[in-house]
Design an enzyme around this catalytic site. Structure first.
Site, short mmCIF file in Angstrom:
data_model
loop_
_atom_site.label_atom_id
_atom_site.label_comp_id
_atom_site.label_asym_id
_atom_site.label_seq_id
_atom_site.Cartn_x
_atom_site.Cartn_y
_atom_site.Cartn_z
N ASP A 106 39.08 49.19 43.79
CA ASP A 106 38.10 48.84 42.76
C ASP A 106 36.83 49.69 42.81
O ASP A 106 36.20 49.91 41.79
CB ASP A 106 37.77 47.35 42.80
CG ASP A 106 37.50 46.83 44.20
OD1 ASP A 106 37.56 47.63 45.15
OD2 ASP A 106 37.22 45.63 44.34
N HIS A 107 36.46 50.16 44.00
CA HIS A 107 35.24 50.98 44.12
C HIS A 107 35.18 51.57 45.52
O HIS A 107 35.87 51.11 46.43
CB HIS A 107 33.99 50.14 43.85
CG HIS A 107 33.89 48.93 44.73
ND1 HIS A 107 33.56 49.00 46.05
CD2 HIS A 107 34.14 47.61 44.48
CE1 HIS A 107 33.59 47.80 46.57
NE2 HIS A 107 33.95 46.93 45.65
N HIS A 136 28.17 49.36 47.97
CA HIS A 136 29.29 50.08 47.36
C HIS A 136 28.83 51.51 47.04
O HIS A 136 27.64 51.75 46.89
CB HIS A 136 29.70 49.45 46.03
CG HIS A 136 30.13 48.03 46.14
ND1 HIS A 136 30.26 47.22 45.05
CD2 HIS A 136 30.48 47.28 47.22
CE1 HIS A 136 30.67 46.02 45.45
NE2 HIS A 136 30.80 46.04 46.76
N ASP A 169 36.40 45.81 51.99
CA ASP A 169 35.06 45.82 51.40
C ASP A 169 34.08 44.97 52.20
O ASP A 169 32.98 45.41 52.55
CB ASP A 169 35.16 45.30 49.96
CG ASP A 169 33.83 44.89 49.37
OD1 ASP A 169 33.11 45.78 48.90
OD2 ASP A 169 33.52 43.68 49.39
N LYS A 170 34.46 43.75 52.48
CA LYS A 170 33.49 42.81 53.07
C LYS A 170 33.06 43.27 54.47
O LYS A 170 31.91 43.09 54.87
CB LYS A 170 34.07 41.40 53.09
CG LYS A 170 34.28 40.85 51.68
CD LYS A 170 34.89 39.46 51.66
CE LYS A 170 35.48 39.12 50.30
NZ LYS A 170 34.52 39.14 49.20
N SER A 226 33.53 44.64 42.47
CA SER A 226 34.90 44.14 42.38
C SER A 226 35.16 43.45 41.05
O SER A 226 36.30 43.37 40.61
CB SER A 226 35.17 43.16 43.52
OG SER A 226 35.14 43.85 44.75
N THR A 263 37.98 39.90 42.59
CA THR A 263 39.22 40.64 42.27
C THR A 263 40.30 39.70 41.74
O THR A 263 40.82 39.92 40.63
CB THR A 263 39.70 41.43 43.50
OG1 THR A 263 38.65 42.27 43.95
CG2 THR A 263 40.92 42.28 43.16
N ASP A 310 37.45 34.65 44.23
CA ASP A 310 36.58 35.83 44.36
C ASP A 310 36.86 36.82 43.22
O ASP A 310 37.84 36.68 42.48
CB ASP A 310 36.83 36.48 45.74
CG ASP A 310 35.66 37.35 46.18
OD1 ASP A 310 34.54 37.16 45.70
OD2 ASP A 310 35.88 38.23 47.03
N ARG A 316 30.57 36.50 38.39
CA ARG A 316 31.56 36.40 39.46
C ARG A 316 31.23 35.31 40.47
O ARG A 316 32.12 34.84 41.18
CB ARG A 316 31.71 37.73 40.18
CG ARG A 316 30.42 38.21 40.82
CD ARG A 316 30.58 39.52 41.57
NE ARG A 316 31.36 39.33 42.78
CZ ARG A 316 31.67 40.30 43.63
NH1 ARG A 316 31.26 41.54 43.37
NH2 ARG A 316 32.36 40.07 44.71
N GLU A 355 45.66 41.39 47.12
CA GLU A 355 44.41 42.07 47.49
C GLU A 355 44.13 41.98 48.99
O GLU A 355 44.16 40.90 49.57
CB GLU A 355 43.22 41.42 46.75
CG GLU A 355 41.91 42.13 47.07
CD GLU A 355 40.66 41.31 46.77
OE1 GLU A 355 39.60 41.93 46.61
OE2 GLU A 355 40.74 40.07 46.72
N ASP A 383 40.34 46.47 48.44
CA ASP A 383 38.96 46.34 47.94
C ASP A 383 38.04 47.27 48.72
O ASP A 383 37.93 47.17 49.95
CB ASP A 383 38.51 44.89 48.08
CG ASP A 383 37.36 44.57 47.14
OD1 ASP A 383 36.34 45.28 47.18
OD2 ASP A 383 37.51 43.63 46.34
N HIS A 386 30.69 46.22 54.12
CA HIS A 386 29.33 45.71 53.86
C HIS A 386 28.62 45.37 55.18
O HIS A 386 27.42 45.58 55.32
CB HIS A 386 29.39 44.45 53.00
CG HIS A 386 29.53 44.70 51.52
ND1 HIS A 386 28.67 45.50 50.82
CD2 HIS A 386 30.42 44.22 50.61
CE1 HIS A 386 29.03 45.52 49.53
NE2 HIS A 386 30.10 44.75 49.39
#
Lengths: 444, 444
Positions: free
Chosen positions: A354-355, A407, A312-313, A79, A133, A131, A144, A307, A28, A316
């Site tokens: 995903d991004h 993102h 990702d998290k 996501s 994904t 979550d 989501r 995943e 992710d 962030h």
């Protein structure tokens, strides 16, 4: 004679294109930059992750559209839209889980098609299993954040999912949908989204048990369940699972300080260390191994999505050690799948994203530090990491001044190995992965 | 019978691996993110550049080391270290032109090896022909900024290249080295670096003429020179050539404004337009066509390097339209080479990059704009572009607060098509491109 020589080759070629099983990894927030950061730290600048040795590689365009007008492109996905593109092959708007932008029409997912074809199915994640994904492969819902029954009603800042309430003929929250999904293996976090009453006042956990799930909450329970081949719901934390690595002393990126005299105060360099709060939970690697052990005996193969969610998290949060440790976790989980593939060459392994995400490696000091008398430094948060090979890597997070990093809209890499992998080449769309897996598994 | 069937296939395979000629493109500062920005604007989010259709693609690790201790990695490179890696196959320190870090030892380049093997050679660039990327293929010097004789002496902030002075037994500045290089085609900017006296008081232009160069300064001169097959030095501007595109009204990225009440004032969206100051200079496409026309008759093939230099230079300036227009110029020049390759299938085309750059596509408004009451915006400069497909793309530059944006340390993409291209796969080192081209041209 010519026909005889040619035909077996064609047949072989076709046979090689059909996979019995698929393990689809999603890193992710993985992009070329986040991978380079993790590689530099973990393996050195000249290192290589196991998936980077895969024979077939591509770049994927992350396509997203506006909910208000799905004809108009949005240039940064999330996501939910990225997961939906991969899981269901459609380009949708941010926040949507396996539903079409504008209309909300549900779209079938790879996991559902595989189950429909008699294959076993699994989801493994370091986030809540509810979550975006994992949800994109199993649930269909407009928002989501409707992870449990209590999340369905509108808030001042989020319309949430009132139309998906069971009272309105909907399928309920993501947890409620997972509880009756029949997915054979569900491992991750998110206990808090199941430990809630549904609209009828019945806890979602009980709904899952009634649907045949064995619910486990720790590594002991996971081991005990090994003798049992029925559906399993492993919830190893209330929400997102803790990350494997953190910065020394909790260090992460922080704003650069500049003295009144214009002198740049560099953030102190630090190393990454194991997260003391990780506890005895199963790692992504352990969950992947457990899932593959349970699915190995599937009579006609399986579809498993794994995943690494907190790349990702942690990006962030501006936490490079968090994202590096979770990229390491991804690599270790992929190694488990590669070992499985050696025993079962009819397995297709994909590693997708995903991004893109915020972190960038920047020069430290600035390229212009010597040429300019004024202070030269990035406007966002910076961390300087002492890499394992003895270098000093500066990572800048420059996408949000006051809150979580954003993102980004870059194309993202894809890696594939096994039958059907040859279609992963050049520049593809994220949603092409749906078609590549569907074809590899001969689903329709 | 079996042997007969198999042998021709092997022979064909081997023959196909040897290229007569190579066209090596360098997109300066190109990475996945800069490509996505340009693609979204020019072709739409689902578009594809011609080089993205090439059969062979890879990611390249950008390896750089510290000058003070070449055992220690540096995680962000520049055009000199990246150019040297590609041109000469060695990992060096920033600023060095085809010389080893620490020692300054010169290393042979692909262009020199090709010339030594009797092939003709060419350099085309939108920068000065003395700039770091072209210089890395032709010159050997300790400092990239020693472009002309007047740049050789130390300044308060740059040691420059006193050891490379001819008086000290060196080869002189980059312009002086180019003037006697024998490269058949040199097209770009940089007149100011040649219009200078050398240490003996003779202008470098005169040195070039004495060495046999026909010097042209405009498209008419370039056309007139078509009948003549001798060495040509085309200098179409004093320094870097003007870019093809600019933002409407000169718009580029600027800091986000926030009102006292915390309201985010978004930079006004704009479109890109042709640069009115481009004038009648030959475009990168026209220079590439001219170079290929001159080199087409080479008895044993050629090596041509073509650089779109200002993708980097405009990213430094936070000018998305500048970098998008120059990415378009790269794509158009590659199309010329692809058309040439259709007539001459024994040509290998590569498209590479020297290092990553600053620009990132960010969500606008922020992903968190609805969830938070405080202002959410990037700390750096932002431009919002109205794309040709009707979307709105926000591009953030967040690597330097007060001056030019910085290079970044991401891996960069490589694209290849033609004999020898199959070696471009997976994750390679930038310096592997040297070996790939050397093998394709059977040079030693």
């Amino acid at each position: 004679m010519l026909a005889l020589l040619v035909t077996p080759r064609l047949v072989t070629g076709q046979a090689a294109e059909t996979a019995r099983s698929v393990v689809l990894f999603v890193g992710d927030g993985v992009d070329d930059h986040q991978l380079t950061i993790a590689r530099n730290y973990l393996l050195g600048a000249d290192g290589v992750f196991v998936f980077e040795t895969f024979e077939h590689q591509a770049a994927a365009k992350v396509l997203t559209v506006l909910e208000a007008d799905p004809r108009v492109p949005e240039y940064v996905g999330d996501s939910a839209s990225g997961g939906t593109a991969i899981a269901a092959g459609v380009v949708t708007s941010r926040g949507r889980i396996a539903t079409r932008a504008g209309t909300g029409e549900p779209v079938p997912t790879l996991l559902e098609l595989a189950a429909g074809a008699g294959k076993r199915t699994g989801i493994v994640t370091t986030s809540s299993v509810t979550d975006a994904t994992p949800a994109s492969f199993v649930a269909h819902i407009g928002g989501r954040f409707c992870e449990g029954p209590s999340d369905m009603l509108p808030t001042p800042t989020d319309p949430r999912c009132p139309d998906d309430l069971k009272a309105r003929g909907g399928a309920g929250s993501i947890a409620e949908q997972l509880a009756v999904s029949g997915v054979d293996v569900l491992l991750g976090g998110g206990y808090e989204h199941f430990d809630q009453p549904d609209e009828a006042g019945v806890s979602v956990l009980r709904r899952a048990r009634e649907a045949g799930y064995r619910i486990v909450r720790g590594p002991a329970g996971l081991r005990e369940a090994e003798g049992d081949s029925g559906p399993i719901l492993g919830l190893f934390g209330d929400g997102t699972l803790p990350v494997e690595w953190v910065g020394e002393g909790g260090s992460r990126a922080r704003p650069v300080q500049v003295t009144a005299a214009g002198q740049v105060i560099a953030p102190e360099p630090f190393r990454c260390m194991e997260n003391p709060d990780f506890g005895s939970r199963p790692t992504l690697e352990a969950m992947t191994r457990s899932a593959l052990t349970r699915l190995e005996s599937a009579p006609t193969g399986f579809f498993l999505m794994v995943e690494s969610a907190s790349i990702d998290k942690q990006a962030h949060r501006g936490d490079p050690c968090g994202q590096i440790g979770e990229t390491r976790a991804l690599d270790q989980a992929v190694r488990v799948a590669v070992a499985f593939q050696e025993r079962h060459p009819d397995t297709l392994i994909l590693v997708a994203s995903d991004h893109g995400h915020a972190a960038q490696i920047v020069p430290w000091p600035s390229l212009f530090a010597m040429r300019r008398s004024d202070a030269q430094y990035p406007p966002g948060k910076v961390a300087r990491l002492r890499t394992l090979e003895g270098g000093l890597m500066a990572v800048s997070y420059g996408t949000n001044t006051h809150y979580l990093e954003e993102h980004t809209g870059t194309q993202v890499p894809v890696y594939a190995q096994g039958p059907g992998a040859a279609a992963v080449r050049g520049l593809i769309r994220q949603s092409d992965l749906f078609r590549i897996v569907r074809r590899a598994l001969a689903l329709e």
